[in-house]
Design a protein around this motif. Sequence first.
Motif, short mmCIF file in Angstrom:
data_model
loop_
_atom_site.label_atom_id
_atom_site.label_comp_id
_atom_site.label_asym_id
_atom_site.label_seq_id
_atom_site.Cartn_x
_atom_site.Cartn_y
_atom_site.Cartn_z
N GLU A 209 67.69 97.17 -9.03
CA GLU A 209 67.46 97.19 -10.49
C GLU A 209 67.74 98.58 -11.06
N ILE A 210 67.31 99.63 -10.34
CA ILE A 210 67.57 101.00 -10.78
C ILE A 210 69.06 101.28 -10.82
N ASN A 211 69.77 100.84 -9.79
CA ASN A 211 71.23 101.03 -9.75
C ASN A 211 71.91 100.32 -10.91
N ALA A 212 71.41 99.13 -11.27
CA ALA A 212 71.99 98.39 -12.39
C ALA A 212 71.80 99.15 -13.70
N LEU A 213 70.60 99.73 -13.90
CA LEU A 213 70.35 100.52 -15.12
C LEU A 213 71.21 101.77 -15.16
N GLU A 214 71.37 102.43 -14.01
CA GLU A 214 72.22 103.62 -13.96
C GLU A 214 73.68 103.29 -14.29
N ASP A 215 74.13 102.13 -13.83
CA ASP A 215 75.50 101.69 -14.12
C ASP A 215 75.67 101.43 -15.62
N LEU A 216 74.68 100.79 -16.25
CA LEU A 216 74.72 100.54 -17.69
C LEU A 216 74.71 101.86 -18.46
N GLN A 217 73.89 102.80 -18.01
CA GLN A 217 73.80 104.11 -18.66
C GLN A 217 75.14 104.84 -18.62
N ARG A 218 75.80 104.76 -17.47
CA ARG A 218 77.08 105.45 -17.29
C ARG A 218 78.19 104.78 -18.11
N ARG A 219 78.24 103.45 -18.09
CA ARG A 219 79.34 102.73 -18.76
C ARG A 219 79.21 102.75 -20.28
N LYS A 220 77.98 102.66 -20.78
CA LYS A 220 77.77 102.54 -22.23
C LYS A 220 77.39 103.86 -22.89
N LEU A 221 77.32 104.94 -22.12
CA LEU A 221 77.01 106.27 -22.66
C LEU A 221 75.72 106.27 -23.47
N VAL A 222 74.68 105.66 -22.92
CA VAL A 222 73.36 105.66 -23.55
C VAL A 222 72.40 106.43 -22.65
N THR A 223 71.22 106.74 -23.19
CA THR A 223 70.17 107.38 -22.40
C THR A 223 69.08 106.35 -22.12
N ILE A 224 68.74 106.17 -20.85
CA ILE A 224 67.68 105.24 -20.45
C ILE A 224 66.57 106.03 -19.76
N GLU A 225 65.38 105.90 -20.29
CA GLU A 225 64.21 106.56 -19.68
C GLU A 225 63.26 105.49 -19.14
N LEU A 226 62.82 105.68 -17.91
CA LEU A 226 61.92 104.74 -17.26
C LEU A 226 60.53 105.35 -17.15
N GLU A 227 59.59 104.82 -17.95
CA GLU A 227 58.21 105.33 -17.95
C GLU A 227 57.35 104.40 -17.08
N SER A 228 57.43 104.59 -15.75
CA SER A 228 56.76 103.66 -14.83
C SER A 228 55.27 103.91 -14.71
N LYS A 229 54.79 105.06 -15.18
CA LYS A 229 53.35 105.36 -15.06
C LYS A 229 52.53 104.80 -16.21
N LEU A 230 53.21 104.33 -17.27
CA LEU A 230 52.49 103.73 -18.40
C LEU A 230 52.00 102.34 -18.02
N SER A 231 51.04 101.84 -18.78
CA SER A 231 50.53 100.48 -18.55
C SER A 231 50.60 99.69 -19.86
N PRO A 232 51.49 98.70 -20.01
CA PRO A 232 52.50 98.32 -19.03
C PRO A 232 53.65 99.32 -18.98
N PRO A 233 54.44 99.35 -17.89
CA PRO A 233 55.58 100.27 -17.79
C PRO A 233 56.59 100.04 -18.92
N LEU A 234 57.40 101.07 -19.18
CA LEU A 234 58.27 101.05 -20.37
C LEU A 234 59.68 101.49 -20.01
N ILE A 235 60.67 100.82 -20.62
CA ILE A 235 62.06 101.29 -20.57
C ILE A 235 62.46 101.69 -21.99
N LYS A 236 62.89 102.93 -22.16
CA LYS A 236 63.30 103.42 -23.47
C LYS A 236 64.81 103.63 -23.46
#
Length: 346
Positions: A209-236
């Motif tokens: 799943e992490i590799n898939a997000l990194e691929d999307l980030q690279r191809r679409k030139l966006v910034t993806i932040e993964l806040e896994s310590k939040l409850s519930p966890p967050l993808i920005k």
Amino acid sequence: MDAAGSQVVDECAQHAGKCQSGFITTQGGNLLCSKIIHLISNNHVKSLVFKVLKECEQRMYKSVAFPAIGTGQAGLSPAKAADEMLDAIEEFASYKSVQHLQTIKIVIFQTNMLKDFYESMRKRENSDKSTTNSLFSVFKSFFGGKKQPTEKKKPMILKKKVYLVMFEICGESQENVDAAESWIKNLIAKEQFETSISNELIESFGESEINALEDLQRRKLVTIELESKLSPPLIKISGISRDACFVAVEAQKIIQKIKDAEEEQSKAGLLYNLVEWRYLGSSDTFVAFDKLTNMQLEDARTAKKPYLDVKINKKNYKVDLNNLQATDDQGKTINIQRVSKSEGKL
């Protein structure tokens, strides 16, 4: 009653007409249990189940098993019976005074009813997502016993990519340069978009799943932040509107894929408690299929399919569901069997 034996039949005859609570309790007889609680059938399934649970707690029983109450002579639909039984268990599990009763099982002999009980459980799970220590989590611990601690997952880190663009502005005056800079900033702000996705399943993200997000980030030139310590966890997700929206949809698909897999595993686990498919191993002993293959075989049998392709020890086999044989690519045939788990210790 035939399986329980004449001793239980005699006890029931002694108590006949003396029941005030809606049930009578006898010894277990020939069955693999210490006591049998006999219910006087009516359409108030929730009330009956709740009374039995209270009785078990008062007598300090550690476990109890129910059939699908009300689906026989009472004529309730399986969905209605499931809702009423699980309502009673959920209400009982919410009482903090419960100390002794640890495991509540519902034994379903008819496999076609399994989906109704599963759907009833899933409705409760979906309705309690916003509650941190939800009533449903307590209910699940009673329904299936104590949950075994799972191995803690290694935290996954999403590599952040920052793409820099430099503008050099030249003009006839500082005023013109400032105006051009302001125009560029406003244009960027209009195109910039930020969105976030919060879901408990983000915590289950693994390397793929992490590799898939990194691929999307690279191809679409966006910034993806993964806040896994939040409850519930967050993808920005932030970037140009069309790209950020596209990535958000793809991230939701990744989460849905995990949810579908977990639901499939849950259904497979429930079915495995009822039916077990096995193949003849190398030492002439039957070996159980994994739970997902077990469910696929049972589904194929229910749908009256003649064949199903499966893997046994990483080799491809075609299972003949009529003759209960599996044949590999070289023509080697082994026997398989289907075992119904209708009896067991409480």
